[in-house]
Design a protein around this motif. Sequence first.
Motif, PDB file in Angstrom:
ATOM      1  N   ALA A  73       0.828  -1.205   0.000  1.00  0.00           N
ATOM      2  CA  ALA A  73       0.000   0.000   0.000  1.00  0.00           C
ATOM      3  C   ALA A  73       0.866   1.259   0.000  1.00  0.00           C
ATOM      4  N   ARG A  74       1.925   1.255   0.773  1.00  0.00           N
ATOM      5  CA  ARG A  74       2.800   2.427   0.802  1.00  0.00           C
ATOM      6  C   ARG A  74       3.544   2.603  -0.516  1.00  0.00           C
ATOM      7  N   LYS A  75       3.892   1.499  -1.160  1.00  0.00           N
ATOM      8  CA  LYS A  75       4.589   1.564  -2.447  1.00  0.00           C
ATOM      9  C   LYS A  75       3.712   2.218  -3.512  1.00  0.00           C
ATOM     10  N   TYR A  76       2.404   1.904  -3.475  1.00  0.00           N
ATOM     11  CA  TYR A  76       1.497   2.397  -4.513  1.00  0.00           C
ATOM     12  C   TYR A  76       0.566   3.504  -4.001  1.00  0.00           C
ATOM     13  N   GLU A  77       0.964   4.131  -2.913  1.00  0.00           N
ATOM     14  CA  GLU A  77       0.128   5.160  -2.307  1.00  0.00           C
ATOM     15  C   GLU A  77      -0.123   6.334  -3.253  1.00  0.00           C
ATOM     16  N   ASN A  78       0.826   6.631  -4.118  1.00  0.00           N
ATOM     17  CA  ASN A  78       0.700   7.787  -5.005  1.00  0.00           C
ATOM     18  C   ASN A  78       0.199   7.414  -6.404  1.00  0.00           C
ATOM     19  N   PHE A  79      -0.178   6.160  -6.596  1.00  0.00           N
ATOM     20  CA  PHE A  79      -0.786   5.759  -7.871  1.00  0.00           C
ATOM     21  C   PHE A  79      -2.130   6.471  -8.019  1.00  0.00           C
ATOM     22  N   THR A  80      -2.365   7.020  -9.199  1.00  0.00           N
ATOM     23  CA  THR A  80      -3.622   7.717  -9.473  1.00  0.00           C
ATOM     24  C   THR A  80      -4.631   6.769 -10.120  1.00  0.00           C
ATOM     25  N   GLU A  81      -5.855   7.241 -10.304  1.00  0.00           N
ATOM     26  CA  GLU A  81      -6.859   6.452 -11.008  1.00  0.00           C
ATOM     27  C   GLU A  81      -6.386   6.110 -12.414  1.00  0.00           C
ATOM     28  N   MET A 131     -15.734 -23.914 -12.068  1.00  0.00           N
ATOM     29  CA  MET A 131     -14.692 -22.928 -11.812  1.00  0.00           C
ATOM     30  C   MET A 131     -14.486 -22.103 -13.072  1.00  0.00           C
ATOM     31  N   ILE A 132     -14.294 -20.795 -12.898  1.00  0.00           N
ATOM     32  CA  ILE A 132     -14.063 -19.923 -14.033  1.00  0.00           C
ATOM     33  C   ILE A 132     -12.881 -19.003 -13.776  1.00  0.00           C
ATOM     34  N   TRP A 133     -12.316 -18.504 -14.869  1.00  0.00           N
ATOM     35  CA  TRP A 133     -11.281 -17.466 -14.810  1.00  0.00           C
ATOM     36  C   TRP A 133     -11.726 -16.314 -15.681  1.00  0.00           C
ATOM     37  N   SER A 134     -11.447 -15.099 -15.259  1.00  0.00           N
ATOM     38  CA  SER A 134     -11.663 -13.953 -16.131  1.00  0.00           C
ATOM     39  C   SER A 134     -10.831 -12.785 -15.645  1.00  0.00           C
ATOM     40  N   CYS A 135     -10.985 -11.662 -16.324  1.00  0.00           N
ATOM     41  CA  CYS A 135     -10.217 -10.470 -16.006  1.00  0.00           C
ATOM     42  C   CYS A 135     -11.051  -9.231 -16.316  1.00  0.00           C
ATOM     43  N   MET A 136     -10.571  -8.094 -15.869  1.00  0.00           N
ATOM     44  CA  MET A 136     -11.268  -6.837 -16.102  1.00  0.00           C
ATOM     45  C   MET A 136     -10.271  -5.685 -16.092  1.00  0.00           C
ATOM     46  N   THR A 137     -10.650  -4.590 -16.703  1.00  0.00           N
ATOM     47  CA  THR A 137      -9.946  -3.318 -16.574  1.00  0.00           C
ATOM     48  C   THR A 137     -11.011  -2.238 -16.414  1.00  0.00           C
ATOM     49  N   SER A 138     -10.586  -0.997 -16.378  1.00  0.00           N
ATOM     50  CA  SER A 138     -11.552   0.097 -16.335  1.00  0.00           C
ATOM     51  C   SER A 138     -12.326   0.205 -17.640  1.00  0.00           C
ATOM     52  N   VAL A 261     -12.398   0.195 -10.386  1.00  0.00           N
ATOM     53  CA  VAL A 261     -10.974   0.512 -10.543  1.00  0.00           C
ATOM     54  C   VAL A 261     -10.658   1.880  -9.926  1.00  0.00           C
ATOM     55  N   ASP A 262     -11.574   2.826 -10.089  1.00  0.00           N
ATOM     56  CA  ASP A 262     -11.361   4.164  -9.524  1.00  0.00           C
ATOM     57  C   ASP A 262     -11.355   4.158  -7.994  1.00  0.00           C
ATOM     58  N   SER A 263     -11.802   3.046  -7.394  1.00  0.00           N
ATOM     59  CA  SER A 263     -11.789   2.957  -5.932  1.00  0.00           C
ATOM     60  C   SER A 263     -10.422   2.546  -5.386  1.00  0.00           C
ATOM     61  N   MET A 264      -9.468   2.219  -6.259  1.00  0.00           N
ATOM     62  CA  MET A 264      -8.176   1.713  -5.796  1.00  0.00           C
ATOM     63  C   MET A 264      -7.429   2.678  -4.866  1.00  0.00           C
ATOM     64  N   PRO A 265      -7.365   3.986  -5.151  1.00  0.00           N
ATOM     65  CA  PRO A 265      -6.684   4.872  -4.184  1.00  0.00           C
ATOM     66  C   PRO A 265      -7.310   4.820  -2.797  1.00  0.00           C
ATOM     67  N   LYS A 275      -3.153  -0.411   9.001  1.00  0.00           N
ATOM     68  CA  LYS A 275      -1.799  -0.925   9.237  1.00  0.00           C
ATOM     69  C   LYS A 275      -1.628  -2.330   8.674  1.00  0.00           C
ATOM     70  N   GLY A 276      -2.212  -2.523   7.482  1.00  0.00           N
ATOM     71  CA  GLY A 276      -2.104  -3.810   6.802  1.00  0.00           C
ATOM     72  C   GLY A 276      -3.219  -4.778   7.152  1.00  0.00           C
ATOM     73  N   GLY A 277      -4.106  -4.376   8.053  1.00  0.00           N
ATOM     74  CA  GLY A 277      -5.175  -5.263   8.513  1.00  0.00           C
ATOM     75  C   GLY A 277      -6.392  -5.251   7.609  1.00  0.00           C
ATOM     76  N   TYR A 278      -7.498  -5.697   8.165  1.00  0.00           N
ATOM     77  CA  TYR A 278      -8.735  -5.821   7.401  1.00  0.00           C
ATOM     78  C   TYR A 278      -9.296  -4.456   7.013  1.00  0.00           C
ATOM     79  N   THR A 279      -9.902  -4.399   5.828  1.00  0.00           N
ATOM     80  CA  THR A 279     -10.595  -3.201   5.368  1.00  0.00           C
ATOM     81  C   THR A 279     -12.038  -3.547   5.083  1.00  0.00           C
ATOM     82  N   LYS A 280     -12.844  -2.534   4.774  1.00  0.00           N
ATOM     83  CA  LYS A 280     -14.257  -2.767   4.489  1.00  0.00           C
ATOM     84  C   LYS A 280     -14.474  -3.343   3.093  1.00  0.00           C
ATOM     85  N   TYR A 281     -13.452  -3.359   2.255  1.00  0.00           N
ATOM     86  CA  TYR A 281     -13.616  -3.765   0.860  1.00  0.00           C
ATOM     87  C   TYR A 281     -13.609  -5.287   0.720  1.00  0.00           C
TER      88      TYR A 281
END
Length: 281
Positions: A73-81, A131-138, A261-265, A275-281
């Motif tokens: 999270a700290r490494k990518y803290e400044n990543f934008t949408e 079982m399935i596999w897939s992917c997504m982007t914005s 995807v816009d929710s990533m920040p 502090k690395g623990g559980y989040t609401k997401y």
Amino acid sequence: MSSTTKRLIIRKIRNGSIDNAVKMKQHLHTHCNINVSAETVRRTLRDVGMHGRMKIKKPLLTKRHKKLRLEFARKYENFTEADWSKVIWSDETKIDYFGSDGREWTWRSPGQQLQSHHVHPTVKFGGGHIMIWSCMTSEGVGCVDKIEGTMTAKSYIKILENSLLRSLEKWGKTIPDVIFQHDNDPKHKANCTKQWLATQGFQVLDWPPQSPDLNPIEHLWGLLKRSVANFEPGSRSSLQLWADVVLAWQNIQREQCRNLVDSMPRRIKAVIKAKGGYTKY
């Protein structure tokens, strides 16, 4: 009940040493020689604004997991949408013929940060399902692939060769345009998988363990499963279930993917706050 007993109930529920009203009732009887009903305990908790909630299923987080999640999270803290929009998010999931929820309840105060005792820890994958596999982007969802039998590293590479590359064509993107994300499943981390991705020229996002809350596609899986459940209640064949899955996946709107995807920040900030623990997401 005395005010002291009420404070004891509230304190032990809030700090997670006791999970629910029934266990609190048993504790009061065994350790304090106080006999009250579980409903009296519930009423006491409601009086201070707490509400009974179903325990949320989350992967078990050790100290090591939390440390690695926080570092990510700290490494990518400044990543934008815009930065996150370059990522191809991928995952596997199972779609059951018949659902079951296995619900557990806990108590939380309004606005209280998610704690370990609010969570029902799970491990990945667990009768009748596909079982399935897939992917997504914005830009929207990618191609979806049915996993036949037990997935190995070689069969995973075939899925990437088929569905990942076709998804790129669908979005009008090339490999240098994107960053590929997958989790730390052994098949994903196998040498032959790494070699295939490197040969193709994919940049792969380093991924912290036990972090589905950081992968927006997890929310699409929930949407997909609810949509499939609405198609036809009751039993259906494997072929019909697969057809329903494909249709429901194709019906997911591009805007839904973009919003996730816009929710990533915000997800990154939530991990840092926890502090690395559980989040609401």
